[in-house]
Write a protein that holds these residues in place. Structure first.
Motif, PDB file in Angstrom:
ATOM      1  N   CYS A   1       1.817  -6.456  -7.603  1.00 38.92           N
ATOM      2  CA  CYS A   1       1.329  -5.023  -7.078  1.00 38.92           C
ATOM      3  C   CYS A   1       2.243  -4.031  -6.939  1.00 38.92           C
ATOM      4  O   CYS A   1       2.539  -2.892  -7.487  1.00 38.92           O
ATOM      5  CB  CYS A   1       0.315  -4.962  -6.278  1.00 38.92           C
TER       6      CYS A   1
ATOM      7  N   ILE B   1       2.380   1.665  -3.310  1.00 41.84           N
ATOM      8  CA  ILE B   1       1.258   2.342  -4.339  1.00 41.84           C
ATOM      9  C   ILE B   1       1.159   3.751  -4.205  1.00 41.84           C
ATOM     10  O   ILE B   1       0.763   4.690  -5.019  1.00 41.84           O
ATOM     11  CB  ILE B   1      -0.073   1.478  -4.380  1.00 41.84           C
TER      12      ILE B   1
ATOM     13  N   GLU C   1      -3.392  -0.853  -7.443  1.00 38.10           N
ATOM     14  CA  GLU C   1      -4.308  -0.589  -6.374  1.00 38.10           C
ATOM     15  C   GLU C   1      -5.690  -1.581  -6.325  1.00 38.10           C
ATOM     16  O   GLU C   1      -6.047  -1.890  -5.504  1.00 38.10           O
ATOM     17  CB  GLU C   1      -4.648   0.941  -6.438  1.00 38.10           C
TER      18      GLU C   1
ATOM     19  N   GLY D   1       0.983  -1.220  -0.131  1.00 36.52           N
ATOM     20  CA  GLY D   1      -0.049   0.053   0.123  1.00 36.52           C
ATOM     21  C   GLY D   1       0.739   1.209  -0.019  1.00 36.52           C
ATOM     22  O   GLY D   1       0.367   2.271  -0.648  1.00 36.52           O
TER      23      GLY D   1
END
Length: 161
Positions: free
Chosen positions: A95, A8, A56, A5
């Motif tokens: 990711c 990102i 995301e 997270g």
């Protein structure tokens, strides 16, 4: 993998910096035109947006899948085994890789203008580089885990395996 997270979020931060740079600067090749009016720069911007957006969305879906798989295990007795766990971990690692690659595109296109010492670009890039290369399970080794589950159990930190 809470650092995904952060990766990102940092990529979104670089995107803000890139957008500002495109509005203020001209191309470095003749004819000198505003970056926003040259076909190449908005294309790279759009590619970076999509890479970060996909990262995301996949991260959020991973969390939804985790909750659903836990529910199925608790309510329906469907095993949430190591294969599903690895699948989520690898997805989240991917990711982070997508976010990192989006930042790489923007850095190459923007050039050295944002990389002076102490600049936000430089901080974001440094932090993402540390995330991708420091003592983590995210670097290129993540690809090996998908090839052979034994690799995961042998080399992953004990908190993951």
């Amino acid at each position: 993998m809470p650092t995904v997270g952060v990766a990102i979020g940092a990529a979104w931060g670089v995107l803000d910096q890139f957008e500002e740079s495109m509005r203020k600067r001209k191309t470095s090749v003749l004819p000198l035109t505003p970056m926003t009016e040259h076909a190449q720069y908005p294309r790279f911007y759009g590619e970076a947006v999509q890479m970060i957006d996909v990262a995301e969305c996949a991260l959020l879906q991973s969390d939804n899948d985790y909750m659903e798989w836990c529910r199925r295990a608790a309510e329906d007795g469907i095993e949430f085994g190591p294969e599903l766990d690895r699948r989520l971990q690898l997805r989240k690692q991917y990711c982070a890789k997508l976010a990192y690659e989006a930042v790489g595109i923007m850095m190459r296109v923007n050039g050295s203008a944002g990389m002076r010492s102490g600049a936000m670009w430089q901080r974001y890039a440094r932090d993402l580089t540390v995330l991708m290369t420091h003592n983590t399970d995210i670097s290129d080794a993540w690809e090996r885990e998908g090839e052979d589950p034994r690799y995961f159990y042998q080399f992953s930190p004990r908190g993951y395996a």
